[in-house]
Design a protein around this motif. Structure first.
Motif: not given
Length: 564
Positions: A83, A86, A104
């Motif tokens: 996470l 990203l 994710i």
């Protein structure tokens, strides 16, 4: 006899490395262990339609090679990233290059993420939801195996950035790859998916139709980018817990003839709150258009108090669409809330916020606006100053967001304000009039804590709450029935068949498999090696005498032959 011959052959293998290499390598390849697939739960991104507009990802199936987020070639690859790594730019590039999927990885406790990562995700999450995509997007909790897979594909992905073609080729051959697979039926619309609400009431002392009514409302459903990860501890687990505690406190007063007030109370746990308060909208329409007691109660309601996100902060705001007229019930209750909070809890910053209804918006700001649009006096109580707070629609709204002591304090303020109003002691200060909800009638902190814990561990998005047998709904119904003397109804609404206001989709949780595989170039090298090996075996068979002479040159004479 054959034993002696076998011994001679064995001696030949011992003393001849070409012969050993020729036969031992294939045996080692055949008996080498094959790594099994790693399977884990993967939660798909939201998919729904609202007023004809599509949101979320429209695909569910994945069968792609895994690649890290920094790989330059994204087409037909399943990108795996943590996470924290990203970004909005990276996500946009994936959609532009038609990536085959995105996985994710989330930490098991989101509250452990650094503040800068939390802030960044709160900005990125709504951006991802605003745009429709055909790329399957999944979320999974990190574990040792998934982190090891991520490390492996990062190493294999270095071949894409190799300095020369030879380096890239060797890196691809020696690298370890993974094939990410999600199989099964494609996600489809849930036919006639209902939105379920719970309604209960406490009847005041006297003729029910002739008594004023106060409604207490809270939506129970949650929202986040992945439905199965949307726990909504503060929005609106805190509001649901508060409504249940208020129903418990008021029911205690109403079971005693001496404290049975001349007020009716309506309680509504509404569904579809995160989709424009669809459950509340239809409940109002059905109640006002129907005949009977329910219609009378709602049409003559003197005030509607909606509870939304009241489990944190020392701020407390009463949101209204129109400032209440002085002397009206809305104004009186506002003043009571102000008096109680200032007297009992000076640290609380209580105030009223006036915001007009934006009819051009598909999603209303607050639940009370549904009532205000039908000219019913209503307000929403929240510690949030603005309705666009990112935590209201985020998977980050977890248990850590709710302070049970703060929630208990806010429930106390609401209960005291309502109690002072229904018993007509509004004009007296708290110094002259003792508190109503104290001692055995006080707010039960443990009750609130147990409900916050329960709701924070059960995802409650509308598309997962489409069955009346759903455990959370059943538990809510049982609790309300216990407090409201079984005066509880479960209400179900469905979207219009011709022009549906909402459409929900299934396929929100899958089992994803990570198969350990080699890249295609490795297969080419393996095929070339097998072809070469078979060629050597063919030549050895066709020219066996020459082959044996060659082998004997590198063989060590056995002891047995020396002695003879």
């Amino acid at each position: 006899m054959w034993v002696e011959e076998f011994g001679e052959v064995l001696d030949m293998f011992k003393g001849s490395w070409p012969l050993t290499w020729l036969f031992l390598v294939p045996v080692l390849i055949m008996i080498s262990p094959v790594q099994a697939a790693h399977e884990f739960s993967a939660y798909r991104m939201q998919q729904f339609d609202l007023h004809g507009t599509q949101f979320g990802c429209r695909n569910a199936l994945v069968n792609m090679e895994a690649r890290p987020i920094n790989t330059p070639v994204l087409t037909r690859r399943c990108i795996i990233t943590r996470l924290a790594d990203l970004t909005a730019i990276g996500y946009r590039e994936m959609m532009e290059q038609s990536a085959g999927g995105l996985l994710i990885l989330l930490p098991k406790d989101l509250s452990t993420l650094p503040q800068d990562v939390l802030k960044h995700w709160l900005e990125l999450e709504p951006q991802m939801m605003e745009q429709e995509t055909t790329m399957p997007v999944y979320f999974a909790h990190e574990d040792e195996k998934l982190l090891a897979i991520l490390e492996e594909i990062n190493k294999a992905g270095s071949s894409d950035q190799a300095g020369t073609a030879a380096e890239a080729l060797l890196s691809a051959v020696y690298g370890n790859g993974f094939q990410m697979v999600v199989s099964g039926p494609q996600a489809k619309a849930i036919k006639d998916a209902p939105i379920i609400s719970l309604q209960g009431k406490l009847t005041g002392k006297g003729v029910e139709d002739q008594l004023p009514t106060i409604a207490i409302v809270a939506h129970y459903d949650t929202f986040g980018i992945a439905p199965h990860l949307s726990f909504g501890a503060d929005s609106n687990g805190s509001g649901v817990a508060a409504l249940l505690e208020l129903s418990r406190l008021l029911s205690k007063l109403y079971t005693n003839s001496r404290t049975h007030a001349k007020f009716n109370f309506l309680f509504l746990l509404s569904g579809g709150g995160k989709y424009g308060y669809q459950g509340t909208k239809r409940w109002i329409e059905d109640s006002l258009e129907s005949t009977g007691t329910e219609s009378t109660l709602l049409s003559d309601v003197s005030f509607v108090l909606c509870l939304d996100s009241i489990g944190a902060s020392n701020d407390l705001f009463l949101h209204v669409s129109k400032p209440p007229k002085e002397g009206s019930t809305s104004h009186q209750i506002y003043k009571e809330l102000e008096t109680v909070s200032n007297s009992l809890y000076p640290s609380v910053n209580f105030s009223m916020i006036h915001k007009k209804i934006n009819l051009a918006d598909d999603l209303l700001a607050w639940e009370h606006e549904r009532f205000s649009m039908r000219r019913l006096p209503a307000a929403s109580l929240s510690h949030l100053k603005i309705h666009r707070d990112e935590y209201r629609t985020s998977i980050l709204d977890d248990r850590s967001r709710v302070d049970v002591d703060v929630l208990a304090r806010n429930v106390k303020i609401i209960a005291e304000a309502l109690g002072r109003h229904i018993y007509g002691i509004s004009k007296n200060s708290l110094d002259k009039q003792p508190e109503i909800f104290v001692d055995g009638m006080g707010v039960n902190r443990d009750f609130l804590a147990s409900w916050v814990n329960y709701l924070s561990t059960n995802p409650r998005p509308a598309q997962l709450m489409v069955s009346k047998d759903q455990p959370v709904l059943s538990t809510l119904e049982q609790t309300l029935s216990k407090h409201l003397m079984k005066e509880v109804k479960m209400l179900s609404i469905k979207a219009d068949k011709r022009e549906p206001e909402f459409v929900f989709y299934d396929g929100l949780k899958f089992t994803m498999y990570a198969y350990n595989v080699k890249p295609a170039v490795f297969d080419l090298f393996l095929a070339a090696g097998i072809a070469g090996y078979l060629g050597l075996v063919y030549l050895a068979v066709m020219h066996f005498s020459t082959f044996m002479a060659f082998v004997k040159r590198f063989s060590v004479p056995s002891t047995k032959h020396k002695e003879s």
